[in-house]
Design a protein around this motif. Structure first.
Motif, mmCIF file in Angstrom:
data_model
loop_
_atom_site.group_PDB
_atom_site.id
_atom_site.type_symbol
_atom_site.label_atom_id
_atom_site.label_comp_id
_atom_site.label_asym_id
_atom_site.label_seq_id
_atom_site.Cartn_x
_atom_site.Cartn_y
_atom_site.Cartn_z
ATOM 1 N N GLY A 65 1.053 -1.207 -0.213
ATOM 2 C CA GLY A 65 -0.015 0.325 -0.188
ATOM 3 C C GLY A 65 0.893 1.072 0.009
ATOM 4 N N ALA A 66 0.221 2.356 -0.167
ATOM 5 C CA ALA A 66 0.941 3.184 -0.398
ATOM 6 C C ALA A 66 1.411 3.963 0.630
ATOM 7 C CB ALA A 66 -0.227 4.854 -0.485
ATOM 8 N N GLY A 67 1.382 3.246 2.326
ATOM 9 C CA GLY A 67 1.889 3.235 3.602
ATOM 10 C C GLY A 67 3.040 3.096 3.585
ATOM 11 N N VAL A 68 3.618 1.740 2.823
ATOM 12 C CA VAL A 68 5.230 1.357 2.792
ATOM 13 C C VAL A 68 6.004 1.219 1.332
ATOM 14 C CG1 VAL A 68 4.469 -0.375 4.144
ATOM 15 C CG2 VAL A 68 3.979 -0.554 1.927
ATOM 16 N N ALA A 142 2.016 7.073 6.063
ATOM 17 C CA ALA A 142 1.261 6.172 6.905
ATOM 18 C C ALA A 142 -0.192 6.269 8.136
ATOM 19 C CB ALA A 142 1.274 5.035 7.613
ATOM 20 N N VAL A 143 -1.019 6.091 7.536
ATOM 21 C CA VAL A 143 -2.254 6.635 8.697
ATOM 22 C C VAL A 143 -3.322 5.660 9.550
ATOM 23 C CG1 VAL A 143 -5.016 7.505 8.701
ATOM 24 C CG2 VAL A 143 -3.203 8.765 7.455
ATOM 25 N N ASP A 144 -3.773 4.105 8.412
ATOM 26 C CA ASP A 144 -4.390 3.161 8.506
ATOM 27 C C ASP A 144 -4.016 1.356 8.107
ATOM 28 O OD1 ASP A 144 -6.267 3.982 10.403
ATOM 29 O OD2 ASP A 144 -7.907 3.956 8.963
ATOM 30 N N ARG A 162 -10.902 -4.956 8.967
ATOM 31 C CA ARG A 162 -11.382 -3.536 9.674
ATOM 32 C C ARG A 162 -9.906 -2.714 9.500
ATOM 33 N NH1 ARG A 162 -12.287 -2.135 15.311
ATOM 34 N NH2 ARG A 162 -14.486 -0.530 15.531
ATOM 35 N N PRO A 163 -10.197 -1.588 9.684
ATOM 36 C CA PRO A 163 -9.068 -0.966 10.174
ATOM 37 C C PRO A 163 -8.901 -0.608 11.098
ATOM 38 C CG PRO A 163 -10.522 0.722 8.442
ATOM 39 C CD PRO A 163 -11.080 -0.601 8.785
ATOM 40 N N LEU A 164 -7.637 -0.516 10.846
ATOM 41 C CA LEU A 164 -6.113 0.291 12.745
ATOM 42 C C LEU A 164 -5.960 1.231 12.515
ATOM 43 C CD1 LEU A 164 -5.937 -2.043 15.105
ATOM 44 C CD2 LEU A 164 -3.816 -3.110 13.746
ATOM 45 N N PRO A 165 -6.049 1.732 13.344
ATOM 46 C CA PRO A 165 -5.129 3.532 13.594
ATOM 47 C C PRO A 165 -3.163 2.406 13.669
ATOM 48 C CG PRO A 165 -6.328 3.465 14.710
ATOM 49 C CD PRO A 165 -6.516 2.046 14.513
ATOM 50 N N VAL A 166 -2.420 3.347 12.972
ATOM 51 C CA VAL A 166 -1.511 3.156 12.370
ATOM 52 C C VAL A 166 -0.462 3.185 14.127
ATOM 53 C CG1 VAL A 166 -0.343 4.898 12.877
ATOM 54 C CG2 VAL A 166 0.409 2.468 10.813
ATOM 55 N N GLY A 167 -0.687 4.099 15.156
ATOM 56 C CA GLY A 167 -0.263 3.932 16.552
ATOM 57 C C GLY A 167 -0.719 2.695 16.976
ATOM 58 N N LYS A 168 -1.674 2.076 17.119
ATOM 59 C CA LYS A 168 -2.063 0.865 17.614
ATOM 60 C C LYS A 168 -1.633 -0.122 17.017
ATOM 61 C CE LYS A 168 -4.263 -1.893 20.707
ATOM 62 N NZ LYS A 168 -3.920 -1.839 21.300
ATOM 63 N N ALA A 169 -1.096 -0.438 15.935
ATOM 64 C CA ALA A 169 -0.579 -1.034 14.769
ATOM 65 C C ALA A 169 0.800 -1.479 15.882
ATOM 66 C CB ALA A 169 -0.735 -0.767 13.663
ATOM 67 N N LEU A 170 1.469 -0.125 15.829
ATOM 68 C CA LEU A 170 2.832 -0.155 15.778
ATOM 69 C C LEU A 170 3.061 -0.494 17.498
ATOM 70 C CD1 LEU A 170 4.015 2.797 14.652
ATOM 71 C CD2 LEU A 170 4.447 1.049 13.666
ATOM 72 N N ASP A 171 2.028 -0.468 18.196
ATOM 73 C CA ASP A 171 1.952 -0.401 19.974
ATOM 74 C C ASP A 171 2.098 -1.462 20.378
ATOM 75 O OD1 ASP A 171 2.126 0.005 22.359
ATOM 76 O OD2 ASP A 171 -0.841 0.073 22.772
ATOM 77 N N ASP A 172 1.525 -2.316 20.416
ATOM 78 C CA ASP A 172 1.910 -3.760 20.313
ATOM 79 C C ASP A 172 0.072 -5.286 20.022
ATOM 80 O OD1 ASP A 172 -1.088 -2.997 21.114
ATOM 81 O OD2 ASP A 172 -1.707 -2.710 23.441
ATOM 82 N N VAL A 213 -1.271 -0.647 3.513
ATOM 83 C CA VAL A 213 -1.319 0.203 4.787
ATOM 84 C C VAL A 213 -1.394 1.847 3.982
ATOM 85 C CG1 VAL A 213 0.748 1.345 6.206
ATOM 86 C CG2 VAL A 213 0.516 -1.272 5.735
ATOM 87 N N SER A 214 -1.737 2.293 4.596
ATOM 88 C CA SER A 214 -2.820 3.456 3.841
ATOM 89 C C SER A 214 -2.627 4.549 3.874
ATOM 90 C CB SER A 214 -4.374 3.813 3.328
ATOM 91 O OG SER A 214 -4.810 3.778 4.352
ATOM 92 N N THR A 215 -1.814 5.867 3.298
ATOM 93 C CA THR A 215 -1.671 7.307 3.907
ATOM 94 C C THR A 215 -2.650 8.066 3.865
ATOM 95 O OG1 THR A 215 -1.202 7.903 1.362
ATOM 96 C CG2 THR A 215 0.494 7.056 3.018
ATOM 97 N N VAL A 216 -4.505 7.477 4.005
ATOM 98 C CA VAL A 216 -5.861 8.224 4.568
ATOM 99 C C VAL A 216 -6.232 7.074 4.823
ATOM 100 C CG1 VAL A 216 -5.538 9.541 1.884
ATOM 101 C CG2 VAL A 216 -6.440 6.960 2.203
ATOM 102 N N PRO A 217 -8.180 7.646 5.385
ATOM 103 C CA PRO A 217 -8.350 7.025 6.606
ATOM 104 C C PRO A 217 -8.653 5.608 6.014
ATOM 105 C CG PRO A 217 -8.941 9.561 7.075
ATOM 106 C CD PRO A 217 -7.528 9.421 5.914
ATOM 107 N N LEU A 218 -8.964 4.928 6.019
ATOM 108 C CA LEU A 218 -10.032 3.957 4.787
ATOM 109 C C LEU A 218 -11.098 3.634 6.292
ATOM 110 C CD1 LEU A 218 -7.228 1.414 4.337
ATOM 111 C CD2 LEU A 218 -8.023 3.034 3.122
ATOM 112 N N PHE A 219 -12.301 3.078 5.386
ATOM 113 C CA PHE A 219 -13.437 2.523 5.827
ATOM 114 C C PHE A 219 -13.906 1.362 5.400
ATOM 115 C CE2 PHE A 219 -13.302 7.403 5.594
ATOM 116 C CZ PHE A 219 -13.355 7.900 7.442
#
Ligand SMILES: Nc1nc2c(c(=O)[nH]1)N[C@H]1C(S)=C(S)[C@@H](COP(=O)(O)O)O[C@H]1N2
Ligand SMILES: [Mo]
Length: 348
Positions: A65-68, A142-144, A162-172, A213-219
């Motif tokens: 995706g555009a986020g990587v 990267a956003v979602d 289901r989209p997951l915010p990148v912050g949570k994805a990086l966390d745990d 991995v996207s650079t815009v919010p996903l729905f």
């Protein structure tokens, strides 16, 4: 991938499970006296369609995706050779306890009428999602992150995702391939699933095939129609007892239970054995891990025969506690009110 003949592959004996369509609820009495983790043979299953039969020799997982900066694609053995971590955490369905909106509050919601058995704690082993995202060259824009399952499309909505915010994805978040020391069972996402600690079960996508991995919010329908605005799980408690359990009046009994919260540690559990007139503090025992549950017990010597309502109320470190009633929820999510658990004290 061969189409499975039944929605769930593992045996679902009546003493361990209550079947709800394509899903199966753990019976809480089956945890009585067991250790900290929920054994795989009794862990609840929530399937939108049915458990797929995935050929691990041809399976691969794509991160793109555009986020990587570069797309990654790797197989099962590649995944198992990457740096691994182990997490002891719960997975719980957002709808756990939905039945009590109807039976206790008379404001029920449609959907699987779970009691309290749509939760389990397992030892998950796998690769941190953060590691995969870094390997793929995660971009700062990267956003979602959108994990998608390989199970059959759900109605007209496509694959479960289901989209997951990148912050949570990086966390745990973990891309898990083991559950309680063995390869993930088919029903729990073999060969790989996400494990998203503290969040609603739908975040923990099973049978992973693709991560965008996207650079815009996903729905997707899973963050707009079905689970809008739900992330962490609230505080809940359950007794390790059958619904309508029969207890001899001779006692004393040790009543065991567990409490959990997706928002932090449990700091207090109070129990009422007289339908809420009096409360006493339960004693804790065993392990107590963040993101999992706290086992507790109280002693009880009932003096009279008859039906009683047992109640347990936990408080977590954020100060959140279980109220006696909660407002109606259109989807029946997040039932965190105190559950009135009937038992029958009998002669003997
Ligand atoms: N691909 C896929 N992932 C999925 C689901 C599904 O149906 N398909 N169900 C979700 C829901 S709603 C829950 S509560 C958890 C349940 O995980 P379990 O079946 O391993 O207990 O998986 C989630 N992941
Ligand atoms: Mo769920």
């Amino acid at each position: 991938m061969r189409q499975a003949t039944a929605a769930i592959v593992k045996p679902l004996p009546d003493r361990l499970f209550k079947v709800h369509g394509n899903s199966a609820e753990m019976r809480w009495e089956s945890m009585s006296g067991l250790g900290y983790h929920t054994p795989n043979d009794r862990f609840f299953v929530r399937n939108h369609t049915f458990t797929p039969d995935i050929d691990v020799t041809t399976w691969s997982l794509r991160v793109h995706g555009a986020g990587v900066r570069r797309a990654l694609e790797f197989g099962y053995e590649d995944l198992r050779a990457m740096p691994a971590r182990t997490y002891d955490v719960a997975i719980e369905c957002a709808g756990n306890g939905r039945r009590f909106y109807r039976t206790q509050q008379h404001d029920g919601a449609p959907g699987t009428q779970w009691g309290l058995g749509a939760i389990g704690v397992a030892r998950w082993r796998g690769v941190p999602l953060a590691y995969l995202l870094k390997e793929a060259g995660l971009r700062p824009e990267a956003v979602d992150v959108l994990p998608a399952g390989l199970d059959a499309p759900f109605e007209e909505h496509g694959h479960v995702r289901r989209p997951l915010p990148v912050g949570k994805a990086l966390d745990d978040v973990l891309v898990a391939y083991e559950m309680n020391g063995v390869p993930l069972p088919a029903d729990h996402g073999f060969p790989a699933r996400l494990v998203v600690p503290g969040w609603v079960g739908i975040a923990s996508i099973k049978w992973l095939g693709d991560i965008e991995v996207s650079t815009v919010p996903l729905f997707t329908p899973w963050n707009t129609i079905f689970y809008p605005d739900v992330t962490t799980q609230p505080v809940k408690s359950a007794f390790e007892l059958a619904w309508n359990a029969r207890l001899p009046v001779s006692g004393p009994h040790v009543l065991r239970g567990r409490s959990w919260s997706g928002r932090g540690r449990i700091v207090r559990v109070e129990v009422s054995l007289d339908g809420g007139l009096t409360w006493r503090e339960a004693e804790h025992h065993g392990q107590h891990l963040v993101g999992a549950w706290l086992p507790w017990h109280v002693e009880w010597a009932p003096r009279r025969t008859g039906t009683r309502l047992l109640m347990a109320r936990a408080t977590d470190e954020t100060g959140a506690t279980q109220p006696l009633t909660i407002p109606r929820h259109p989807f029946g999510y997040h039932f965190d009110a105190v559950v009135r658990h009937p038992v029958h004290v009998v002669n003997g």
